[in-house]
Scaffold this motif. Sequence first.
Motif, short mmCIF file in Angstrom:
data_model
loop_
_atom_site.label_atom_id
_atom_site.label_comp_id
_atom_site.label_asym_id
_atom_site.label_seq_id
_atom_site.Cartn_x
_atom_site.Cartn_y
_atom_site.Cartn_z
N TRP A 151 -40.82 -27.08 122.27
CA TRP A 151 -39.94 -27.94 122.90
C TRP A 151 -40.81 -28.31 123.53
O TRP A 151 -40.01 -29.44 123.72
N TRP A 160 -32.22 -27.11 118.63
CA TRP A 160 -32.60 -27.44 119.46
C TRP A 160 -32.20 -27.78 120.94
O TRP A 160 -32.72 -28.32 121.87
N THR A 210 -31.91 -26.99 124.93
CA THR A 210 -32.83 -27.06 125.92
C THR A 210 -31.52 -25.90 126.22
O THR A 210 -30.86 -25.73 126.58
#
Length: 157
Positions: A4, A66, A68
């Motif tokens: 990440w 992806w 967050t």
Amino acid sequence: GNPWDLPVEQRPALFEPCGEIPIEAIEETVGSPVRLDEGLRNHEPGDLFTCGWKNDELLFGVISTWKTKRALIGDRGFGSVDTESTVSGRPGFRASDEGREEDTCYQAFFTSRGAVLVNVNLRTSLRTFRGERPWTACDVLDEVIEPVVPYIPGGDY
């Protein structure tokens, strides 16, 4: 390290639910035959994979992205959000669609291959599951998620 923290283009490949979760696991999960819903299959390279299976009572979907945790929790489409939710000892969050709290439920995991959201949508107005009623979508999700968890990538973040 933590994927990440990398730029998106350098992160590992997103989890691909249609290819990595066998339909037999979904059928075991819901307790009856299901069919892949091609209308719910979506792929936006590097950003999103979606897959959905359904029967007459429910739609079982899996999304990988992806986005967050902050972006997903802040999604205005969600109604209630439980940021302390765990499944099989894995941390994540649980949410429902705004205005459809009884009919939809999501469990999110933040993995080494993206955020993975497992979703249940009840398809009948009487909220039946396995021929019984009434159920809430989150209660159904609690009943059906365990057999799918081993297919979700590890590395919880």
